[in-house]
Motif scaffolding. Structure first.
Motif, PDB file in Angstrom:
ATOM      1  N   UNK A   1       0.771  -1.283  -0.131  1.00 28.83           N
ATOM      2  CA  UNK A   1       0.061  -0.109   0.124  1.00 28.83           C
ATOM      3  C   UNK A   1       0.989   1.247  -0.002  1.00 28.83           C
ATOM      4  N   UNK A   2       2.147   1.089  -0.341  1.00 31.29           N
ATOM      5  CA  UNK A   2       2.947   2.495  -0.469  1.00 31.29           C
ATOM      6  C   UNK A   2       2.875   2.780  -1.836  1.00 31.29           C
ATOM      7  N   UNK A   3       2.661   3.985  -2.318  1.00 36.18           N
ATOM      8  CA  UNK A   3       2.765   4.553  -3.398  1.00 36.18           C
ATOM      9  C   UNK A   3       4.070   4.363  -4.254  1.00 36.18           C
ATOM     10  N   UNK A   4       4.110   4.352  -5.541  1.00 37.32           N
ATOM     11  CA  UNK A   4       5.374   4.306  -6.028  1.00 37.32           C
ATOM     12  C   UNK A   4       5.982   5.652  -6.180  1.00 37.32           C
ATOM     13  N   UNK A   5       7.214   5.707  -6.513  1.00 38.23           N
ATOM     14  CA  UNK A   5       8.044   6.870  -6.751  1.00 38.23           C
ATOM     15  C   UNK A   5       7.466   7.744  -7.561  1.00 38.23           C
ATOM     16  N   UNK A   6       7.551   8.959  -7.444  1.00 35.09           N
ATOM     17  CA  UNK A   6       6.927  10.100  -8.366  1.00 35.09           C
ATOM     18  C   UNK A   6       7.990  10.356  -9.591  1.00 35.09           C
ATOM     19  N   UNK A   7       7.166  10.581 -10.567  1.00 40.27           N
ATOM     20  CA  UNK A   7       8.096  10.963 -11.823  1.00 40.27           C
ATOM     21  C   UNK A   7       9.069  11.783 -11.596  1.00 40.27           C
ATOM     22  N   UNK A   8      10.379  11.773 -12.105  1.00 41.57           N
ATOM     23  CA  UNK A   8      11.735  12.755 -11.862  1.00 41.57           C
ATOM     24  C   UNK A   8      12.457  12.408 -10.661  1.00 41.57           C
ATOM     25  N   UNK A   9      11.615  11.570  -9.779  1.00 41.26           N
ATOM     26  CA  UNK A   9      12.549  11.105  -8.392  1.00 41.26           C
ATOM     27  C   UNK A   9      12.872   9.805  -8.429  1.00 41.26           C
ATOM     28  N   UNK A  10      14.199   9.604  -7.890  1.00 42.63           N
ATOM     29  CA  UNK A  10      14.804   8.375  -7.865  1.00 42.63           C
ATOM     30  C   UNK A  10      14.419   7.391  -6.623  1.00 42.63           C
ATOM     31  N   UNK A  11      14.580   6.311  -6.738  1.00 47.60           N
ATOM     32  CA  UNK A  11      14.231   5.356  -5.591  1.00 47.60           C
ATOM     33  C   UNK A  11      15.005   5.785  -4.336  1.00 47.60           C
ATOM     34  N   UNK A  12      16.449   6.045  -4.455  1.00 47.50           N
ATOM     35  CA  UNK A  12      17.236   6.390  -3.302  1.00 47.50           C
ATOM     36  C   UNK A  12      16.623   7.732  -2.555  1.00 47.50           C
ATOM     37  N   UNK A  13      16.491   8.640  -3.523  1.00 44.53           N
ATOM     38  CA  UNK A  13      15.856   9.936  -2.657  1.00 44.53           C
ATOM     39  C   UNK A  13      14.514   9.838  -2.071  1.00 44.53           C
TER      40      UNK A  13
END
Length: 321
Positions: free
Chosen positions: A77-89
């Protein structure tokens, strides 16, 4: 599942909760133990899993630690990363928001934090461990890290692909970066979809992947673990291989570029002697981190999980707890 009582009157929880994040996303997590504890363990799960703090291992309970298990971006239930954002940040900002929510930090706080993870979960664990303090102020309170069946940062470990079995070479090897359009990942997603289309199919897939090749010694250790923890069937984290090679390549900053404060913190590596694909990566981490201990167990990818109490004791001892 029951949590051992503590002397604190602060609330405990083991049910999944959802935090609304400043960026509009949601973060699912589970936590247990006293919320005012000076000792915190953050556990990062691997693939095919979600954050679960419902049954803390004995070393965590005995120390009355706050046990926090977030669900990673794009899972559960955690949202995916937003466009333009990396997994790390995204992992760093999510972890910061969760700690600010669960454990607000007084200026005179003597907080001590450990970060830990298994297999793919060792990727976000290393991200948070090495995050600059200006981006992750709680990092000053991190006193140790545990990596079980660890992945190395591919950008630094240029020889990571050597020693991979053919399946892992396809799933996380050079093809994932060379083939355009993330085609390898898309094909893998399609191939896996049929294997996990329902609970029965998923259980059969995981049993075949992780238990069929166990030798007698590991089967005995697994049986003892189930008896000790009360697991009846399943209840075992799936193998955390595969995933997005492009993200893994950039998730960790330079280990060799750590400042003195980061570098002196203890790191415990735990791995199975038969986990051939990850042995080379573990060797790279052993040679790269400055203050490292290595624990090896007979068995494959999940071998160290059957000795979780022992591994956690090693981590706490290394960190001074």
């Amino acid at each position: 599942m029951a949590i051992i009582s503590t002397t604190s009157t602060a609330p405990t929880s083991s049910m999944e909760e959802v935090l609304k994040l400043p960026d509009g996303r949601t973060l699912a997590y589970s936590h247990s133990g006293p919320s005012d504890s000076k000792l915190v363990l953050i556990w990062f799960h691997g693939l095919f899993s979600v954050g679960d703090a419902a049954n803390p291992p004995k070393p965590i309970r005995e120390r009355n630690a706050l046990f926090i298990a977030p669900t990673l971006p794009g899972w559960g239930n955690t949202s995916p990363t937003l466009p333009g954002k990396t997994f790390a940040e995204t992992v760093v900002s999510d972890t910061l928001a969760l700690l600010e929510h669960l454990r607000p930090q007084p200026s005179n706080d003597s907080l001590r934090i450990y970060v830990a993870g298994g297999s793919f979960g060792t990727v976000p664990t290393q991200i948070v461990f090495g995050a600059p303090y200006d981006r992750f102020p709680y990092g000053r309170h991190i006193v140790g890290m545990l990596l079980m069946a660890p992945f190395s940062p591919f950008r630094e470990d240029v020889n990571y692909r050597k020693g991979l079995c053919w399946r892992d070479w396809i799933s996380v090897g050079p093809l994932t970066r060379i083939v355009p359009g993330r085609m390898v990942q898309r094909l893998m997603k399609s191939a896996l979809a049929g294997k996990v289309r329902d609970v029965a199919s998923a259980e059969a897939f995981l049993q075949k992947e992780f238990f069929a090749d166990m030798d007698e010694e590991e089967k005995a250790r697994y049986a003892a673990w189930r008896e000790r923890t009360g697991e009846r069937g399943g209840g075992v984290p799936a193998k955390d291989g595969g995933g997005d090679g492009e993200e893994r390549e950039r998730v960790v900053g330079g280990i060799k570029e750590f400042d003195e404060e980061h570098a002196r913190k203890p790191v415990v590596l735990a791995l199975g002697r038969g986990d051939t694909s990850l042995r080379g990566m573990a060797k790279f981490l052993q040679e790269s981190y400055k203050n490292v201990r290595v624990e090896e167990y007979e068995g494959g990818h999940l071998a160290s999980a059957w000795s979780m109490d022992e591994v956690l004791e090693e981590m706490f001892t290394a960190g001074g707890d």
